[in-house]
Design an enzyme around this catalytic site. Structure first.
Site, PDB file in Angstrom:
ATOM      1  N   GLU A   1      18.652 -16.834  -6.981  1.00 25.74           N
ATOM      2  CA  GLU A   1      18.274 -15.617  -7.480  1.00 25.74           C
ATOM      3  C   GLU A   1      17.822 -15.515  -8.856  1.00 25.74           C
ATOM      4  O   GLU A   1      16.751 -14.857  -9.110  1.00 25.74           O
ATOM      5  CB  GLU A   1      19.453 -14.552  -7.024  1.00 25.74           C
TER       6      GLU A   1
ATOM      7  N   ASN B   1      -2.057   2.048   5.951  1.00 29.84           N
ATOM      8  CA  ASN B   1      -0.943   0.938   5.683  1.00 29.84           C
ATOM      9  C   ASN B   1      -0.608   0.287   6.749  1.00 29.84           C
ATOM     10  O   ASN B   1      -0.474   0.679   7.940  1.00 29.84           O
ATOM     11  CB  ASN B   1       0.376   1.503   5.068  1.00 29.84           C
ATOM     12  N   GLY B   2      -0.962  -1.138   6.562  1.00 31.75           N
ATOM     13  CA  GLY B   2      -0.640  -2.198   7.819  1.00 31.75           C
ATOM     14  C   GLY B   2      -1.713  -3.091   7.818  1.00 31.75           C
ATOM     15  O   GLY B   2      -2.529  -3.452   7.221  1.00 31.75           O
TER      16      GLY B   2
ATOM     17  N   ARG C   1       5.348   0.006  -6.264  1.00 35.01           N
ATOM     18  CA  ARG C   1       5.358  -0.765  -5.073  1.00 35.01           C
ATOM     19  C   ARG C   1       4.183  -2.095  -5.314  1.00 35.01           C
ATOM     20  O   ARG C   1       4.412  -2.978  -4.442  1.00 35.01           O
ATOM     21  CB  ARG C   1       4.777  -0.038  -3.723  1.00 35.01           C
TER      22      ARG C   1
ATOM     23  N   LYS D   1       6.552  -4.025  -3.907  1.00 40.68           N
ATOM     24  CA  LYS D   1       8.162  -3.754  -3.863  1.00 40.68           C
ATOM     25  C   LYS D   1       8.380  -3.885  -2.576  1.00 40.68           C
ATOM     26  O   LYS D   1       9.158  -4.971  -2.134  1.00 40.68           O
ATOM     27  CB  LYS D   1       8.138  -2.311  -4.479  1.00 40.68           C
TER      28      LYS D   1
ATOM     29  N   LYS E   1      14.156 -14.448 -10.191  1.00 36.35           N
ATOM     30  CA  LYS E   1      13.741 -13.671 -11.377  1.00 36.35           C
ATOM     31  C   LYS E   1      12.756 -14.016 -12.134  1.00 36.35           C
ATOM     32  O   LYS E   1      11.974 -13.381 -12.472  1.00 36.35           O
ATOM     33  CB  LYS E   1      15.022 -13.046 -11.852  1.00 36.35           C
TER      34      LYS E   1
ATOM     35  N   HIS F   1      20.099 -36.314  -6.554  1.00 34.94           N
ATOM     36  CA  HIS F   1      19.122 -36.898  -5.050  1.00 34.94           C
ATOM     37  C   HIS F   1      17.741 -36.748  -5.415  1.00 34.94           C
ATOM     38  O   HIS F   1      17.077 -36.474  -4.362  1.00 34.94           O
ATOM     39  CB  HIS F   1      19.827 -36.305  -3.873  1.00 34.94           C
TER      40      HIS F   1
ATOM     41  N   CYS G   1       0.821  -1.185  -0.027  1.00 36.05           N
ATOM     42  CA  CYS G   1       0.004   0.054   0.124  1.00 36.05           C
ATOM     43  C   CYS G   1       0.833   1.390   0.115  1.00 36.05           C
ATOM     44  O   CYS G   1       1.907   1.322   0.548  1.00 36.05           O
ATOM     45  CB  CYS G   1      -0.945   0.213   1.312  1.00 36.05           C
TER      46      CYS G   1
HETATM   47  N1  HGA Z   1      -5.018  -3.977   5.742  1.00 37.14           N
HETATM   48  C1  HGA Z   1      -5.284  -3.046   4.704  1.00 37.14           C
HETATM   49  C2  HGA Z   1      -4.017  -2.347   4.318  1.00 37.14           C
HETATM   50  C3  HGA Z   1      -3.167  -3.202   3.556  1.00 37.14           C
HETATM   51  C4  HGA Z   1      -1.736  -2.780   3.436  1.00 37.14           C
HETATM   52  O1  HGA Z   1      -0.936  -1.887   4.190  1.00 37.14           O
HETATM   53  N2  HGA Z   1      -0.909  -3.494   2.411  1.00 37.14           N
HETATM   54  O2  HGA Z   1       0.321  -3.263   2.046  1.00 37.14           O
HETATM   55  C5  HGA Z   1      -6.259  -3.395   3.716  1.00 37.14           C
HETATM   56  O3  HGA Z   1      -6.382  -4.514   3.503  1.00 37.14           O
HETATM   57  O4  HGA Z   1      -6.775  -2.706   3.115  1.00 37.14           O
END
Ligand code: HGA
Length: 610
Positions: A483, A100-101, A27, A605, A487, A506, A2
């Protein structure tokens, strides 16, 4: 993940918010939205699933004019990607919020708020916060206090920006576990989850600390810490040039970033090496004393950074003779560990905001590690601020979701660190000079590897219609194979697995047939002969081989075997140079397949949620 953008200004903010959202697109997100407080004292909100362009089209039809606003790109954690779940969320029609979160106790709060008569229109955890703040606003009549009281009830991680129509001309923000930066303007101020979003309007930033709350107005920024004391946060200027966030002549950010590698590897070494030595003071004034005392290194990281950590383990044990463990942060943080005395805790993260890595660091600090060292690309990030020693990579903003230049600059920084550590553990002056010479040769060698671009583009058509692939490497080249496979998975959606070449018989050899291309990195080191035998095993089963090999390795192309010659490199720096052809291979396969190279599906991101 987000993204948040907000503005409090005397001019119309819709354009500023939209541009901010566009700059956060890298992101990764699934929907976007904006809420603006108009001159009529009403909040107007627009939300759309998909790209910011879709939101922008809606706003052309029905503009959201006003001088105070908040906007968001959402990467769903709670509730599917949909218009109703997109942010901003509102409580009634007077309060709007972006978040966000993750709110861990959202279900219990939701039940309580339902009991209080609040109606929910989304499945998100965020809407709970909107109603909770509104509930306190009704009793306090003060938005700042309402936010303060509401967040005291939240468990989890959040960065919030809140707007209330009854209190025009300001936005209240707070940060607990998710990044938030204030952009300082003249007669206007801004907020964002990433300073890149605000570069068109300011280059001066204040980074909020954990637990901070702030009141943002056109002519004032007031910040309080977790204990409700007024605090000042330092204003820093953005260092990287503006154009580093532009694609320039390149078709994709990823390609631009691949091509930037000679320059940014050079920049990461600048000021840190002489012609024959690593300057350990460049790691911090007290670095020497600390390195002297280190007896063990614990590396923690996620994704690509984890692969960088795996390479570093080979280097640290080889050159410094010190035991080194590497673990992904999301595993480390949820298990009991035995901590060896005098262990250095080394975190690697491009953004410095990777939720799992930060959580592991915070745990480690309590658990009694000797000190914490961060390898990071973002100045002012949480990881940088919370570590004792820091080696900044100089990759500049990395926009492509699939990491390229951040990885090779992390490796460069890790090698500088390893040499500094090894000097305290018996590395001779001659050997150090040899390694520094190898480091200094890197930009030119990476340039030479980039010259294979066209040939690799031709090779890539062989992967177009394949569903699976295998990557092989030995020693420090095994993480490079990992890596390379990551990618290819990330941007072309072809299933790719990496194995240490010795593990082939193996198990994975059972998968090898003409439909399973096998990619191998084969520098001229003491494992080359063993690797050649592994390649024979693949050929004997009809597998098609794509080998990136040292010119002196006497591996040659033949039917079913495609050999690309890589200029000779020092065995220690080989992991950095051999990463380049694998990046180019993935890039060209993805372009042929027509995927969204810079923003691959389902990925984000900087992974700022757990
Ligand atoms: N939990 C919130 C925000 C999600 C978030 O920060 N994503 O990076 C939602 O689901 O809307």
């Amino acid at each position: 993940m987000c993204g948040i953008v907000g503005a409090v200004s005397e001019r119309d903010v819709q354009g500023i918010l939209l541009e901010g959202l566009r700059r956060l697109e890298y992101r990764g997100y699934d929907s976007a939205g904006m809420a603006v407080l108009g001159g009529n004292g009403e909040i107007s909100r627009a939300r759309e699933v998909g790209k910011v362009a879709a939101l922008s089209e809606v706003l052309v039809q029905t503009p959201n004019h006003g001088t105070t606003g908040i906007a968001h790109t959402r990467w769903a954690t709670h509730g599917q990607p949909s218009k109703l779940n997109a942010h901003p969320h509102m409580s009634g029609d007077r309060l709007a919020i972006v978040h966000n979160g993750i709110i861990e106790n959202y279900q219990e709060l939701r039940d309580q708020l339902r009991g209080d008569g609040f109606e929910f229109t989304s499945q998100t955890d965020t809407e709970v916060v909107a109603h909770l703040i509104e509930r306190y606003f009704r009793t306090t009549g003060d938005l700042f206090k309402a936010v303060q009281q509401a967040i005291s009830e939240l468990r989890g991680a959040f960065a919030l920006a809140v707007l209330h129509a009854d209190e025009p001309d300001h936005v209240v923000v707070c940060r607990e576990g998710s990044p938030l930066v204030i952009g300082v303007g003249i007669g206007e101020n801004f907020i964002a989850s990433d300073q890149l979003a605000l570069l068109p309007v300011t280059d001066r930033f204040m980074f909020l600390e954990e637990g901070d709350m702030a009141d943002i107005r056109t002519n004032s920024i007031k910040i309080w810490d977790r204990d409700n004391h007024p605090v000042e946060r330092k204003v820093t200027r953005f260092e990287h040039s503006m154009d580093s966030a532009d694609k320039g002549e390149y078709r994709h950010y990823m390609l631009k970033e691949i091509y930037e590698q000679p320059r940014v590897i050079q920049a990461t070494m600048e000021g840190r090496v002489t012609s024959s030595k690593v300057l350990e003071q460049a790691l911090g004034t007290d670095a020497g004393q600390l390195l002297e005392s280190i007896r063990h290194v614990q590396i923690i990281a996620c994704g690509t950074s984890y692969h960088a950590g795996m390479v570093a383990r080979y280097w640290i044990e080889d050159l410094a003779g010190i035991p080194c463990s590497v673990e992904v942060a999301s595993e480390f943080r949820y298990r009991k560990h035995v901590i060896q005395p005098d262990t250095l805790f080394l975190c690697i993260s491009q953004s410095g905001e990777t939720a799992d890595t930060l959580a592991a660091l915070r745990q480690a600090k309590k658990a009694g590690f000797r000190a914490a060292l961060a390898i990071c690309n973002v100045p002012g990030s949480s990881l940088v601020r919370e570590s004792d020693l820091v080696i900044m990579t100089q990759a500049g903003p990395e926009i492509g979701v699939a990491s390229t230049k951040a990885f090779t600059t992390q490796l460069t920084a890790l090698l500088l660190f390893t040499i500094a550590l090894a000097r305290h553990n018996g590395l001779s002056e001659e050997r150090e000079a040899e390694l520094v010479t190898a480091l200094r040769a890197l930009p030119g060698q990476v340039e030479a590897a980039l010259a294979l671009d066209e040939a690799i583009a031709e090779l890539s058509s062989a992967f177009m219609d394949k569903n699976h692939s295998l990557f092989l490497g030995r020693g420090a080249l095994f993480p490079v194979a990992l890596e390379g496979a990551l990618k290819l998975k990330e941007i072309s959606y072809i299933h790719a697995e990496a194995y240490p070449a010795g593990e082939l018989k193996h198990g994975p050899l059972a998968l090898v047939d003409s439909e399973m291309p096998v990619v191998t990195v084969a520098p001229n080191n003491d494992l080359l002969e063993k690797l050649k035998s592994n390649l024979e095993e693949v050929r004997a089963r009809g597998g098609e081989l794509f080998v990136f090999a040292d010119g002196e390795s006497d591996l040659a192309s033949e039917p079913g075997v495609h050999v690309m010659q890589i200029p000779a490199v020092h065995p220690i720096t080989a992991p950095i140079v051999y990463t380049i052809p694998l990046q180019l291979l993935s890039y060209h396969v993805a372009v042929l397949k027509g995927t969204d190279v810079d923003q691959p599906r389902n990925l984000a991101k900087s992974v700022t949620v757990e």
